[in-house]
Design a protein around this motif. Structure first.
Motif, PDB file in Angstrom:
ATOM      1  N   ASP A 270     -16.550 -53.876 -39.137  1.00  0.00           N
ATOM      2  CA  ASP A 270     -15.499 -54.679 -39.766  1.00  0.00           C
ATOM      3  C   ASP A 270     -15.126 -55.863 -38.875  1.00  0.00           C
ATOM      4  O   ASP A 270     -14.938 -56.974 -39.352  1.00  0.00           O
ATOM      5  CB  ASP A 270     -14.271 -53.803 -40.037  1.00  0.00           C
ATOM      6  N   LEU A 271     -15.042 -55.593 -37.571  1.00  0.00           N
ATOM      7  CA  LEU A 271     -14.727 -56.670 -36.632  1.00  0.00           C
ATOM      8  C   LEU A 271     -15.821 -57.730 -36.662  1.00  0.00           C
ATOM      9  O   LEU A 271     -15.554 -58.936 -36.667  1.00  0.00           O
ATOM     10  CB  LEU A 271     -14.568 -56.101 -35.217  1.00  0.00           C
ATOM     11  N   ALA A 272     -17.068 -57.267 -36.712  1.00  0.00           N
ATOM     12  CA  ALA A 272     -18.192 -58.205 -36.760  1.00  0.00           C
ATOM     13  C   ALA A 272     -18.093 -59.093 -37.997  1.00  0.00           C
ATOM     14  O   ALA A 272     -18.312 -60.309 -37.916  1.00  0.00           O
ATOM     15  CB  ALA A 272     -19.509 -57.440 -36.741  1.00  0.00           C
ATOM     16  N   VAL A 273     -17.749 -58.501 -39.132  1.00  0.00           N
ATOM     17  CA  VAL A 273     -17.623 -59.293 -40.359  1.00  0.00           C
ATOM     18  C   VAL A 273     -16.495 -60.324 -40.225  1.00  0.00           C
ATOM     19  O   VAL A 273     -16.637 -61.486 -40.616  1.00  0.00           O
ATOM     20  CB  VAL A 273     -17.387 -58.388 -41.593  1.00  0.00           C
ATOM     21  N   SER A 274     -15.390 -59.908 -39.647  1.00  0.00           N
ATOM     22  CA  SER A 274     -14.261 -60.833 -39.471  1.00  0.00           C
ATOM     23  C   SER A 274     -14.658 -62.015 -38.595  1.00  0.00           C
ATOM     24  O   SER A 274     -14.356 -63.170 -38.906  1.00  0.00           O
ATOM     25  CB  SER A 274     -13.080 -60.123 -38.808  1.00  0.00           C
ATOM     26  N   LEU A 275     -15.327 -61.718 -37.475  1.00  0.00           N
ATOM     27  CA  LEU A 275     -15.723 -62.789 -36.565  1.00  0.00           C
ATOM     28  C   LEU A 275     -16.739 -63.715 -37.241  1.00  0.00           C
ATOM     29  O   LEU A 275     -16.653 -64.939 -37.127  1.00  0.00           O
ATOM     30  CB  LEU A 275     -16.310 -62.202 -35.271  1.00  0.00           C
ATOM     31  N   LEU A 276     -17.664 -63.099 -37.963  1.00  0.00           N
ATOM     32  CA  LEU A 276     -18.653 -63.899 -38.703  1.00  0.00           C
ATOM     33  C   LEU A 276     -17.973 -64.803 -39.721  1.00  0.00           C
ATOM     34  O   LEU A 276     -18.366 -65.963 -39.906  1.00  0.00           O
ATOM     35  CB  LEU A 276     -19.610 -62.968 -39.442  1.00  0.00           C
ATOM     36  N   ALA A 277     -16.959 -64.279 -40.388  1.00  0.00           N
ATOM     37  CA  ALA A 277     -16.247 -65.081 -41.376  1.00  0.00           C
ATOM     38  C   ALA A 277     -15.585 -66.268 -40.685  1.00  0.00           C
ATOM     39  O   ALA A 277     -15.636 -67.400 -41.183  1.00  0.00           O
ATOM     40  CB  ALA A 277     -15.201 -64.240 -42.109  1.00  0.00           C
ATOM     41  N   GLY A 278     -14.988 -66.010 -39.528  1.00  0.00           N
ATOM     42  CA  GLY A 278     -14.371 -67.100 -38.770  1.00  0.00           C
ATOM     43  C   GLY A 278     -15.395 -68.153 -38.399  1.00  0.00           C
ATOM     44  O   GLY A 278     -15.152 -69.368 -38.495  1.00  0.00           O
ATOM     45  N   VAL A 279     -16.574 -67.680 -37.981  1.00  0.00           N
ATOM     46  CA  VAL A 279     -17.638 -68.588 -37.572  1.00  0.00           C
ATOM     47  C   VAL A 279     -18.220 -69.330 -38.779  1.00  0.00           C
ATOM     48  O   VAL A 279     -18.696 -70.459 -38.674  1.00  0.00           O
ATOM     49  CB  VAL A 279     -18.727 -67.789 -36.814  1.00  0.00           C
ATOM     50  N   ALA A 280     -18.162 -68.695 -39.936  1.00  0.00           N
ATOM     51  CA  ALA A 280     -18.654 -69.367 -41.142  1.00  0.00           C
ATOM     52  C   ALA A 280     -17.680 -70.444 -41.610  1.00  0.00           C
ATOM     53  O   ALA A 280     -18.092 -71.459 -42.175  1.00  0.00           O
ATOM     54  CB  ALA A 280     -18.888 -68.354 -42.265  1.00  0.00           C
ATOM     55  N   ILE A 281     -16.398 -70.226 -41.382  1.00  0.00           N
ATOM     56  CA  ILE A 281     -15.393 -71.119 -41.956  1.00  0.00           C
ATOM     57  C   ILE A 281     -14.992 -72.273 -41.015  1.00  0.00           C
ATOM     58  O   ILE A 281     -15.099 -73.443 -41.377  1.00  0.00           O
ATOM     59  CB  ILE A 281     -14.128 -70.316 -42.370  1.00  0.00           C
ATOM     60  N   PHE A 282     -14.533 -71.948 -39.803  1.00  0.00           N
ATOM     61  CA  PHE A 282     -13.874 -72.989 -39.007  1.00  0.00           C
ATOM     62  C   PHE A 282     -14.774 -74.080 -38.444  1.00  0.00           C
ATOM     63  O   PHE A 282     -14.378 -75.248 -38.428  1.00  0.00           O
ATOM     64  CB  PHE A 282     -12.983 -72.372 -37.945  1.00  0.00           C
ATOM     65  N   PRO A 283     -15.979 -73.771 -37.969  1.00  0.00           N
ATOM     66  CA  PRO A 283     -16.823 -74.883 -37.522  1.00  0.00           C
ATOM     67  C   PRO A 283     -17.019 -75.909 -38.636  1.00  0.00           C
ATOM     68  O   PRO A 283     -16.941 -77.120 -38.388  1.00  0.00           O
ATOM     69  CB  PRO A 283     -18.134 -74.187 -37.154  1.00  0.00           C
ATOM     70  N   ALA A 284     -17.200 -75.447 -39.864  1.00  0.00           N
ATOM     71  CA  ALA A 284     -17.388 -76.381 -40.967  1.00  0.00           C
ATOM     72  C   ALA A 284     -16.113 -77.168 -41.241  1.00  0.00           C
ATOM     73  O   ALA A 284     -16.148 -78.387 -41.469  1.00  0.00           O
ATOM     74  CB  ALA A 284     -17.820 -75.632 -42.226  1.00  0.00           C
ATOM     75  N   VAL A 285     -14.983 -76.485 -41.209  1.00  0.00           N
ATOM     76  CA  VAL A 285     -13.705 -77.167 -41.454  1.00  0.00           C
ATOM     77  C   VAL A 285     -13.512 -78.300 -40.450  1.00  0.00           C
ATOM     78  O   VAL A 285     -13.174 -79.435 -40.820  1.00  0.00           O
ATOM     79  CB  VAL A 285     -12.531 -76.164 -41.364  1.00  0.00           C
ATOM     80  N   PHE A 286     -13.773 -78.004 -39.167  1.00  0.00           N
ATOM     81  CA  PHE A 286     -13.568 -79.032 -38.141  1.00  0.00           C
ATOM     82  C   PHE A 286     -14.654 -80.104 -38.189  1.00  0.00           C
ATOM     83  O   PHE A 286     -14.388 -81.274 -37.952  1.00  0.00           O
ATOM     84  CB  PHE A 286     -13.494 -78.395 -36.751  1.00  0.00           C
TER      85      PHE A 286
END
Ligand code: TRP
Length: 464
Positions: A270-286
Motif C-alpha cells: 500500500d505504501l508503495a502504491v501511495s509513493l508511486l501515485a505521488g511520483v506519477a502526479i507531482f513531477p508532472a504538475v510541476f
C-alpha cells in the motif's frame, strides 16, 4: 413459533461457509481494501503539504507503531470470531459491551461511504469525460468550470453516486470469492501496471525534479500537532483499520493464513502504491508549472490540465481515471461488506437482500454529501458541509477511537495466551518473538499514541 425461531437463531452460531479461496486471494482482497482513493487523492497531497519527507517519517511511525499492529489485531478478532464485526465481539467476549466497537464500525461504514461514493462518482464521470475533447485544455479556468458543472448539478451528482453503488453492489452480491476475491485479483495488477506507466511518463518530463522535491524534501517546521494528527488519521484511513473492514475480511481467512506476514505485505504494498501515485502526479504538475492543490481540485481540475500538456495526454488521462476507479472499487467493497456481513448474520435477510438494503441506505445517507456542492451547500455543522464533516469525523475520530479500543481489547482483555495461540495458528508458526513485540506495542504504545494525538488534535490537550 416466530419467537422460538428468533430465539434459536440468537443462540445458534451461524456457520459461515464463505472463505477466500486462495492465499493470493487473501492478499489481493485485503490489499484491494487498503488501496483506494486514499493513495491517490489524499496521500500525495497531504505528504507534500505537511512537510514532505518529514511528514513521511511521522506517517511511517504511525504505520509501524499503530497501523500494522491494529491491522493484525483486527484480522485476528475476525478470524477468531468467524463473523461480522458485531457478532465476532459477541462470540469472543460474550456478555460484555465490546460488540459496541463493531456496531460503531457498521455506522462508520455509512459515514465513509457517504462521501467516498461521491468522489468515486466524479472519477467515473471523468472516465467518460476524458474520452471527449472538452477536458483537453491547459486552461485551468476551463477544467475548473467543467468540474463545477458536475458538482453543482444535484441530479448528476446523485446519479453518478448511484452508478457507483450499483457497480459495488453487484460485485458484493456475487459473494466473497466470486465477487470480492475475483474482482480484486483482476483489478490490482492492472492498477499497478497503469501506475508504473504514468509514473514513468511523469518522471521523464523535463522539470520533473521540482515535483520530487515537493514530495520528499523534508521540512520539519511543518510538523505541527495538526500535521501529526493528519498523519495518524491518514494511516488509519489508508490501511482500512479501526471500523471492522479488516475484521470482516479476517473472518474469511483460512486457519492456515499467516496473518502478520500477510498484513506486512499489505502495508508495504500500500505504501508503495501511495509513493508511486505521488511520483506519477507531482513531477508532472510541476513540470507544467501548475500549483499543487488539495484533494478534489488536484484530481479533477489540475490533473486534466497536466495531461492536456503532454503528448498522448488523452490516453494517459483515460488510464489515470480508470486506475483511480479500480482503486476506489476495491476499497468500497470492504466498506459495504462490513454492513452486508452484519445484516446477513443478524437479520433474516439473505445476501442479495442485505446488499440491496445497504446500498439503498448508503444512497440515502450519501445524498447529503452528493448535494454538498449544490442544494445542500449552505447546510453546515461545525462550519463544515456534510461532505467535509463526514470525512473529518471518520478519519480523525471514528477510526482512531475504534482502533484504540481494538488494541485495548486484544491485549488487555483477550490477553497474551489467546493472542499468541491465534496468531501462531495454534503453534504451527514459529513467530513468537515477533508476536511478543507486536503485542507489547499494541498494549503499551499504540493506545497511548492514539489517545495523545486524538486529544491534542481535538485541542483537549495542549503540547507546545
Ligand atoms: N483504505 C481505503 C483508501 O485508502 C479506504 C477504505 C476502505 C477504508 N475501507 C476502509 C478506510 C475501511 C477506513 C476503513 O482509500
Amino acid at each position: 413459533m416466530d419467537k422460538a425461531v428468533s430465539e434459536a437463531s440468537k443462540s445458534a452460531v451461524k456457520v459461515r461457509p464463505e472463505r477466500f479461496a486462495t492465499g493470493v486471494g487473501v492478499l489481493m482482497a485485503t490489499l484491494g481494501s487498503a488501496v483506494g482513493l486514499g493513495n491517490i487523492w489524499k496521500f500525495p497531497y497531504l505528504t507534500g503539504a505537511n512537510g514532505g519527507a518529514a511528514f513521511l517519517i511521522v506517517y511511517l511511525l504511525c504505520t509501524v507503531l499503530v497501523g500494522f499492529p491494529i491491522m493484525v489485531a483486527e484480522q485476528m478478532i475476525g478470524r477468531k470470531g468467524r463473523a461480522d464485526a458485531v457478532t465476532s465481539f459477541k462470540k469472543i467476549s460474550p456478555k460484555t459491551l465490546w460488540w459496541l466497537v463493531g456496531a460503531s464500525g457498521v455506522l462508520a461504514a455509512f459515514v465513509i461511504m457517504a462521501y467516498y461514493t461521491e468522489v468515486a462518482g466524479w472519477v467515473f464521470a471523468y472516465i467518460a469525460k476524458s474520452f471527449q475533447s472538452g477536458l483537453m485544455t491547459t486552461d485551468a479556468t476551463v477544467t475548473s468550470a467543467a468540474f463545477g458543472q458536475l458538482v453543482s448539478n444535484p441530479w448528476l451528482s446523485l446519479v453518478v453516486q448511484w452508478i457507483v453503488l450499483a457497480v459495488v453492489g453487484v460485485i458484493i452480491v456475487l459473494g466473497v470469492t466470486k465477487g470480492i476475491e475475483a474482482t480484486t485479483k483482476k483489478l490490482l495488477p492492472v492498477l499497478a501496471l497503469l501506475l508504473v506507466v504514468i509514473g514513468i511518463r511523469s518522471l521523464t518530463l523535463p522539470g520533473a525534479s521540482a515535483g520530487l522535491a515537493f514530495l520528499f524534501k523534508p521540512d520539519f517546521s511543518k510538523l505541527t500537532a495538526q500535521a501529526i494528527m493528519v498523519a495518524l488519521g491518514l494511516a488509519f484511513f489508508k490501511l482500512s483499520i479501526g471500523m471492522g473492514a479488516m475484521l470482516t475480511y479476517g473472518s474469511y481467512y483460512g486457519e492456515d493464513q499467516n496473518i502478520p506476514a500477510n498484513a506486512a505485505r499489505v502495508v508495504g504494498a500500500d505504501l508503495a502504491v501511495s509513493l508511486l501515485a505521488g511520483v506519477a502526479i507531482f513531477p508532472a504538475v510541476f513540470a507544467f508549472g501548475f500549483e499543487p492543490a488539495a484533494g478534489a481540485q488536484l484530481l479533477f481540475i489540475t490533473i486534466p490540465t497536466v495531461f492536456a500538456s503532454m503528448p498522448f495526454g488523452q490516453v494517459f488521462m483515460v488510464l489515470f481515471f480508470v486506475l483511480t476507479a479500480f482503486a476506489a472499487i476495491g476499497a468500497m467493497l470492504s466498506l459495504v461488506e462490513v454492513v452486508v456481513a452484519f445484516l446477513v448474520n443478524r437479520t433474516k435477510l439473505n445476501r442479495t437482500q442485505a446488499t440491496l438494503v445497504t446500498v439503498l441506505a448508503m444512497a440515502l445517507v450519501g445524498s447529503m454529501c452528493a448535494l454538498s456542492n449544490s442544494s445542500m451547500a449552505d447546510f453546515k455543522l461545525f462550519g463544515m458541509t456534510m461532505f467535509d464533516l463526514f470525512d473529518y469525523v471518520s478519519s480523525n475520530i471514528l477510526l482512531p477511537v475504534g482502533g484504540l479500543l481494538m488494541a485495548v481489547f486484544a491485549t488487555w482483555v483477550w490477553g497474551w495466551p489467546n493472542f499468541k495461540a491465534a496468531l501462531s495458528n495454534e503453534g504451527t508458526l514459529a513467530n513468537e518473538k515477533l508476536l511478543k513485540v507486536v503485542f507489547n506495542i499494541l498494549r503499551f504504545v499504540s493506545p497511548v499514541l492514539v489517545l495523545l494525538i486524538l486529544l491534542t488534535g481535538l485541542k483537549i490537550v495542549n503540547i507546545g
